[in-house]
Design an enzyme around this catalytic site. Sequence first.
Site, PDB file in Angstrom:
ATOM      1  CG  MET A  30      -8.098 -40.139  74.859  1.00  0.00           C
ATOM      2  SD  MET A  30      -8.575 -41.408  76.100  1.00  0.00           S
ATOM      3  CE  MET A  30      -9.711 -40.435  77.043  1.00  0.00           C
ATOM      4  CB  ALA A  32     -14.198 -35.693  71.758  1.00  0.00           C
ATOM      5  N   GLY A  36      -9.682 -26.531  74.576  1.00  0.00           N
ATOM      6  CA  GLY A  36      -8.512 -26.866  75.462  1.00  0.00           C
ATOM      7  C   GLY A  36      -7.411 -27.484  74.714  1.00  0.00           C
ATOM      8  CG  HIS A  37      -8.243 -31.480  73.356  1.00  0.00           C
ATOM      9  ND1 HIS A  37      -9.567 -31.642  73.202  1.00  0.00           N
ATOM     10  CD2 HIS A  37      -7.681 -32.560  73.848  1.00  0.00           C
ATOM     11  CE1 HIS A  37      -9.580 -32.590  74.130  1.00  0.00           C
ATOM     12  NE2 HIS A  37      -8.600 -33.148  74.310  1.00  0.00           N
ATOM     13  N   GLY A 147      -2.960 -30.763  79.630  1.00  0.00           N
ATOM     14  CA  GLY A 147      -3.768 -29.795  80.098  1.00  0.00           C
ATOM     15  C   GLY A 147      -3.623 -29.896  81.839  1.00  0.00           C
ATOM     16  CG  ASP A 150      -7.045 -34.300  82.894  1.00  0.00           C
ATOM     17  OD1 ASP A 150      -7.897 -34.925  83.516  1.00  0.00           O
ATOM     18  OD2 ASP A 150      -7.022 -34.072  81.730  1.00  0.00           O
ATOM     19  CG  MET A 184     -13.460 -25.651  77.537  1.00  0.00           C
ATOM     20  SD  MET A 184     -13.507 -25.232  75.768  1.00  0.00           S
ATOM     21  CE  MET A 184     -14.321 -23.612  75.902  1.00  0.00           C
ATOM     22  CB  SER A 186     -13.930 -34.839  75.267  1.00  0.00           C
ATOM     23  OG  SER A 186     -12.576 -34.499  74.943  1.00  0.00           O
TER      24      SER A 186
END
Length: 281
Positions: A30, A32, A36-37, A147, A150, A184, A186
């Site tokens: 999403m 931001a 991590g992303h 990740g 979640d 981490m 957003s």
Amino acid sequence: MEVFREIPALRHKLKEIRKKDAAIGFVPTMGALHKGHLSLISQSVEENDFTICSIFVNPVQFNNIEDLKHYPRPHSLDIEMLGNYGCDLVFYPDENVMYPAEPQIVFNFGELENTMEGKYRPGHFSGVGLVVAKLFNITMPDAAYFGKKDLQQFAVIQSLVKELNFDIHLRCCDTIREHDGLAMSSRNVRLSDADRQAAPKLYEVLCLGKEMLQKGVAPSLAQMKMTEFLKKNGNFVLEYIEIVDSENLKTVTDCKNHSTISICVAAWLGNVRLIDNITVF
Ligand code: PAF
């Protein structure tokens, strides 16, 4: 790196890529973006010939309108970062591209709806399931990266892939943490200075719980002690601390009966909701 905003042009491009027999990795986000992303992008780049990232703030997964309104959207910066991390293509659709009409489909993920995130965020997983199913149908990747922060979302997506026969290999990648342990997210940029100072206590409480369970403390007692710890450290408004079987996310009452256990937590600090989890065994 190319940026696509429309589905037909994206499909056309991916058809060409597939003709070359390239393995396609997909990282839905999403925006931001944080480290991590970017670690998911790096993993996809390592494991595939072509990496796609999507940036779409999915309105139908927000059960809290304020959260949707304040969700950070630094999308030009995001796109710049993706280019530097070896991403090959960004899908960055407008809301009317993803939802030309009010979506009618509703998902229900059974028991996963009645626990933890499912219980506290009604409709959230239906919205996640819907957008992920659409993105999978649009991009048709070989592998998709998510990740571990979640954890329950990953279980929901596993169930989606299994029940709808998506031929996609799902990868659950480790949570990336700040130097002080805070996972981490957003949403972290919205923490006040004082709350940012207190926020790592969420990881500390998970480590404490892990230590207790590994020493043989009963789950119910460990849960009580973790709740007490959070009450004493910072202005957390706790939603849940659950000790669960990592495979099916069912509550664990006796560690002996489970081969893999996780502790999951969700709490508010001011108007920011944080979640985290740790694997115990
Ligand atoms: O984890 C997220 O960022 C979102 O839930 C996802 C998977 C991109 C769906 O909107």
